[in-house]
Design a protein around this motif. Structure first.
Motif, PDB file in Angstrom:
ATOM      1  N   ASP A  42       0.821  -1.215   0.000  1.00 11.01           N
ATOM      2  CA  ASP A  42       0.000   0.000   0.000  1.00 11.01           C
ATOM      3  C   ASP A  42       0.857   1.268   0.000  1.00 11.01           C
ATOM      4  O   ASP A  42       0.321   2.376   0.088  1.00 11.01           O
ATOM      5  N   GLY A  43       2.166   1.122  -0.088  1.00  9.10           N
ATOM      6  CA  GLY A  43       3.062   2.271  -0.193  1.00  9.10           C
ATOM      7  C   GLY A  43       3.677   2.704   1.126  1.00  9.10           C
ATOM      8  O   GLY A  43       4.603   3.514   1.144  1.00  9.10           O
ATOM      9  N   ARG A  44       3.187   2.177   2.231  1.00  7.26           N
ATOM     10  CA  ARG A  44       3.700   2.595   3.539  1.00  7.26           C
ATOM     11  C   ARG A  44       5.127   2.083   3.733  1.00  7.26           C
ATOM     12  O   ARG A  44       5.431   0.911   3.499  1.00  7.26           O
ATOM     13  N   VAL A  45       5.984   2.992   4.198  1.00  2.00           N
ATOM     14  CA  VAL A  45       7.375   2.609   4.456  1.00  2.00           C
ATOM     15  C   VAL A  45       7.527   2.264   5.932  1.00  2.00           C
ATOM     16  O   VAL A  45       6.987   2.954   6.811  1.00  2.00           O
ATOM     17  N   ASN A  46       8.240   1.185   6.207  1.00  3.14           N
ATOM     18  CA  ASN A  46       8.470   0.735   7.570  1.00  3.14           C
ATOM     19  C   ASN A  46       9.960   0.723   7.876  1.00  3.14           C
ATOM     20  O   ASN A  46      10.771   0.286   7.053  1.00  3.14           O
ATOM     21  N   VAL A  47      10.309   1.207   9.070  1.00  2.00           N
ATOM     22  CA  VAL A  47      11.675   1.078   9.585  1.00  2.00           C
ATOM     23  C   VAL A  47      11.567   0.302  10.891  1.00  2.00           C
ATOM     24  O   VAL A  47      10.937   0.766  11.842  1.00  2.00           O
ATOM     25  N   TRP A  48      12.155  -0.876  10.915  1.00  3.37           N
ATOM     26  CA  TRP A  48      12.051  -1.749  12.085  1.00  3.37           C
ATOM     27  C   TRP A  48      13.439  -2.162  12.553  1.00  3.37           C
ATOM     28  O   TRP A  48      14.387  -2.209  11.747  1.00  3.37           O
ATOM     29  N   GLU A  49      13.516  -2.490  13.816  1.00 11.57           N
ATOM     30  CA  GLU A  49      14.750  -3.131  14.277  1.00 11.57           C
ATOM     31  C   GLU A  49      14.896  -4.452  13.523  1.00 11.57           C
ATOM     32  O   GLU A  49      13.910  -5.185  13.339  1.00 11.57           O
ATOM     33  N   ASP A  50      16.106  -4.733  13.091  1.00  6.95           N
ATOM     34  CA  ASP A  50      16.330  -5.905  12.243  1.00  6.95           C
ATOM     35  C   ASP A  50      16.475  -7.160  13.103  1.00  6.95           C
ATOM     36  O   ASP A  50      17.533  -7.785  13.146  1.00  6.95           O
TER      37      ASP A  50
END
Ligand code: FES
Length: 388
Positions: A42-50
């Motif tokens: 849906d285009g949302r960018v996610n930044v997560w702990e890897d």
């Protein structure tokens, strides 16, 4: 009374927006924290702990499943946005456990993906960045991100003297500290300007992202990208070949920091001479470790492991795993996957050089040779001393 120095919360660019095209999963690091960056359908960018909250495996090794990221170890799926576990393939009928990924703020703007540390639930707004005024992701040429083995301050100093391709006249450079952004412009406007954004990967390593604002056709864009890449490569090679001697007490260095802290109205200032002089000294050549094995013959050779805490030694025969040899001697090491992907069996190495065979350590951790995953890795040297 000494008060602990409060580090300001800043936004940092992690990659260009284009790096997430085609369902790419981008692994990166910010100040030593491993992060995974991905864009849901849906285009949302996610930044997560890897790190998978289940068994600690790097999520960047996993799979893009539209609106979830799936860990490659047990297949647990985590939803875009909140990072909540949505599905456990081994128990498809059961409701998902109340477990979630550690998420970071994520904003896509000016052609980059930005993130920021959160403190006490507070996240500052991404500041207006003067350099990017009027710049859109579609009206610029993105440059290839370049990783440099140098600290952020050294890279910043070097970029302040960056020479634009096709610049005939003097240039000016402006640094906006609150977002680690540096703009280089030619004074007569003959050459296209460049905007660089610096990412502190970890101590001694910096990533430089960049764009050239403007509307370019494909040929112009390619020419610009090539010209800048040549310059960035030269800058990287120079910084990595030299040890930068700190000049923080010198007048030149003070000028840089005053410049960096100047009010916005004074940030763009012509630079008749390079702002900084880098006092550089040749780096002491690194002594390479003596070659103890021939290439190719160390894959399955026998070796000895000394156990620092218990004082014993374990012989590891050829074609026997280190983990099996340790267990045969009654040495207990916690494990989970036993395939080198979860990190559970991570063990400090006190002496000797491991032969890393896992998929968990990153390149920096491998190069440091101060830890290993004993379920799959072996030894390059005849002996290893482990903190067991
Ligand atoms: S990496 Fe999973 S047990 Fe060794």
């Amino acid at each position: 009374m000494n008060e602990a120095k409060q580090e300001p919360l800043r936004w940092y660019a992690l990659c260009t927006a284009g790096a997430l095209d085609n369902a790419a999963i981008h692994r990166t690091e910010l100040a030593g924290v491993g992060l995974v960056v991905w864009r849901a359908d849906d285009g949302r960018v996610n930044v997560w702990e890897d790190r998978c909250p289940h068994r600690g495996v790097r999520l960047s090794l996993g799979h893009h499943r539209g609106d979830t990221l799936q860990c490659q170890y047990h297949g647990w799926q985590f939803a875009s946005g909140e990072g909540a576990c949505r599905m456990v393939p081994a128990h498809p009928q059961a409701s998902a456990p109340p477990i979630r990924v550690s998420t970071w703020p994520a904003i896509e703007r000016h052609g980059f993906v930005w993130t920021c540390r959160t403190a006490h639930g507070e996240t500052p707004a991404l500041p207006e960045i003067d350099s990017f005024e009027g710049v859109t992701a579609n009206a610029c040429a993105p440059l290839r991100s370049t990783t440099i083995d140098a600290d952020l301050a050294s890279v910043q100093r070097a970029l302040l003297a960056y020479v634009l391709p096709n610049a005939d006249a003097a240039e000016c450079a402006a640094f906006e500290g609150e977002c680690e952004t540096l703009t280089v412009e030619s004074l007569d406007g003959a050459a296209a300007s460049a905007i660089f954004v610096l990412q502190p990967v970890h101590a001694g390593k910096t990533r430089v992202h960049g764009i050239v604002p403007g509307d370019f056709d494909a040929a112009q864009r390619l020419a610009l990208q090539r010209a800048h890449q040549t310059r960035l490569n030269a800058l990287r090679d120079a910084l990595e070949a030299m040890a930068v001697v700190a000049t923080e007490t010198s007048a030149e260095s003070e000028a840089v920091f005053r410049f960096a802290e100047a009010p916005a109205s004074a940030r763009i200032a012509p630079i008749a001479q390079p702002l900084v002089r880098m006092d550089i000294a040749p780096r002491t050549p690194v002594q390479s470790a003596p070659q103890t094995t021939q290439p190719g013959d160390d894959e399955e050779r026998a070796f000895t492991v000394h156990l620092a805490r218990s004082g014993g030694s374990v012989e590891v025969p050829a074609h026997t795993s280190l983990l099996d040899a340790l267990r045969a001697q009654g040495v207990d090491v916690p494990t989970s996957c036993e395939q080198g992907v979860c990190g559970t069996c991570l063990t400090p190495v006190l002496d000797g050089e491991p032969l890393h065979r896992d998929a968990w350590l990153d390149n920096r951790e491998r190069a440091a040779n101060d830890c290993m995953l004993v379920c799959v890795s072996r030894a390059r040297t005849p002996t290893l001393t482990l903190d067991l």
